[in-house]
Structure formats: structure tokens, C-alpha cells
Write an enzyme that holds these catalytic residues in place. Sequence first.
Site: not given
Ligand code: WQD
Length: 305
Positions: A96, A120, A124
Amino acid sequence: MLDNFSNSTPAVIDRLAQIIGRPVRWHEGDIRDAAALDKIFAELSVSAVLHFAGLKAVTESIDRPIDYFDVNVHGSIALMKAMQRAGCKTLVFSSSATVYGPEQPMPVGEGAPCSVSNPYGRTKLVVEDLLYELGRADPEWRIATLRYFNPTGAHPSGLIGESPIGTPSNLMPLVCQVAAGLRPCVQIFGDDYPSPDGTGVRDFVHVMDLAEGHVAALDYLTRNQANILVNLGTGQGTSVLEVIRTFERVNGQRVPFEVVARRAADIGISYADASLAWELLGWAAKRGIDDMCRDAWRWQCANRA
Ligand code: WQD
């Protein structure tokens, strides 16, 4: 396929068979169960393993570090030992972009420094380091470590997709549930980031592109005695607000949102330097945010998400 169905359901098997047009050979079991693994390797002549089995929610990992290390690290070690016993030494590993530390110059390449801030991501990185050492200790191993950026979307058939148990933490399933009226609105975590509209930026990559990236990695390993580590991303950054606006446009659905405070441990901007995947594997993402929004919504409408 081996799955303990801790975050899935056997109902997926029939849909997979529908998609590939033939029965799926599957076993219910846990990657930490050496006897179960040995049984499978004894029954089948396994030439390579694609290893996706792991817990993957960052926020959950903070409360469950033991489970995350047990499944993600101990499970990976159990798999590698079973592979070694069976003489199967070709492995594609799902890693990841979480392993990259915050405040990296963008786009982020495979040589960027890694620094993890949650269990997490740490699991990895530990497995990545183990795979690096394994490749050095025994050059017979052929290993491809794939660093996913933000997997998004669903199979275009609407038969399989992301089906988070409980409240989704990732953006797209939340957008889909709001569009479906299951939640009142999307909370955008901060609009004071250094991006055109102030909201966070990510490299959202379609799961079908990811799947094709795995096939390309496997093909590469069948042709090269190698131990490689590659980003799987589009190389494009898309903001949270752009995702919402695109979703509304392509699906004709309103997605109410409100801006709230930043989420703890969130980084602002992250997107891949995807050039090595093209050089090594001849792989580049072909699908864009429109496709991800359309396919995710089709999956949601099939009432499966
Ligand atoms: C994406 C963007 C949030 C939800 C995570 C894990 C990573 C990978 C993918 C496994 C960010 C914004 C989100 C919400 C929001 N998983 N957001 N409101 O955090 O980039 O990555 O998932 O490998 O390891 O860390 O993904 O989809 O949570 O967020 O504004 O209700 O959407 O701030 O900018 P993230 P995400």
C-alpha cells in the site's frame, strides 16, 4: 482461492464464476493455518500465489494492532513457509502507498522514504522488508510487491465490489451510500489543503486496473527471475470535491456534503509516480474517475454495497 470470509461472503464465489464463465476452485480457511495451506499445496500444483489476504483499515488497525500484526505479518510468514515447503517461489504481494511518509514531494516514486504512522502501514512495511530479505537470501524467489494507491470502483458487471462491513472509512463507498440515501451527507475532512479547491487529493485507481496490474506483474515474474517493487496508481491526483462532482455528473445523483475538520493522520496530497510500472510491466491505468464513479454506483444499485 483461499478466504476465511472475515470480510467477505461465500456468495461472492458464484458471482466470480459468472464473471469468469467457469467454476472457481476455492477453500474456506485462514492464511495462518499451516495445515490448511499444506493441504491446498498438496492438492493443487500451485505455480504462483497472489497474496491479498490481510486486514486493511487504517483507523481500525490503531485499535487492533495485535490482530493486524497477527493476520498481516504472521499470516504472510505462514504463507511463505508453506510456499517454501511446497517449492512454490513466485509471489505477488498486495502492499500500500500508506508506507510512504507524509509530506513527500509529489508525485511519489518507489524510492521515496517510507515512514508509517499506523499499525496497518507498519505491517505492510514489515512484510515488504521480509520479502526484500527473502529475495536476497534465496534468489530462486520471484517476488512482485505492488503498492496500491487508492483502490476505487467495482467490477463493471455490478456483481462484485467493495462491501464494507459497518461504516465505510473510504470515500467512494460513503459517497455511494449518501447517493443511495443511506446516509445524510458526506463529511469532507478539511478544505484548507494546498489543492485547487482546498480538499484532499488522492490517486484513485480503478480496481479493474489494479487487477490488470497483478496479471502484468505475474507475467513479468514468469519471464524474469526478479524481486520488484512497483507503485500501482494512475499518476493523477483527484480532489475529494472533484470525486463528488464527478459522481453527481456521471450518475445524475445528488451527493450532499458538509466540510468538517481534517481527519487525524490524514495527509493532504498524495499521487503516484507510476512510470516504473510502465517501464517494467508495460502497465498503466486505463480507467478514470468517471469509470470509477459509474462502476461503484452500479454496484451500490445492485444493493450489494
Ligand atoms: C480519501 C480522501 C480523506 C472519507 C486509505 C488507507 C490506505 C488505503 C486506501 C489500504 C482523503 C477524504 C474520506 C470521508 C473524506 N487502504 N475523505 N470524507 O485515507 O487516502 O487511504 O484507504 O491500503 O491504506 O489509508 O482513503 O478513502 O479514507 O480517503 O473527506 O468520509 O477522502 O480525507 O482525502 P485514504 P480514504
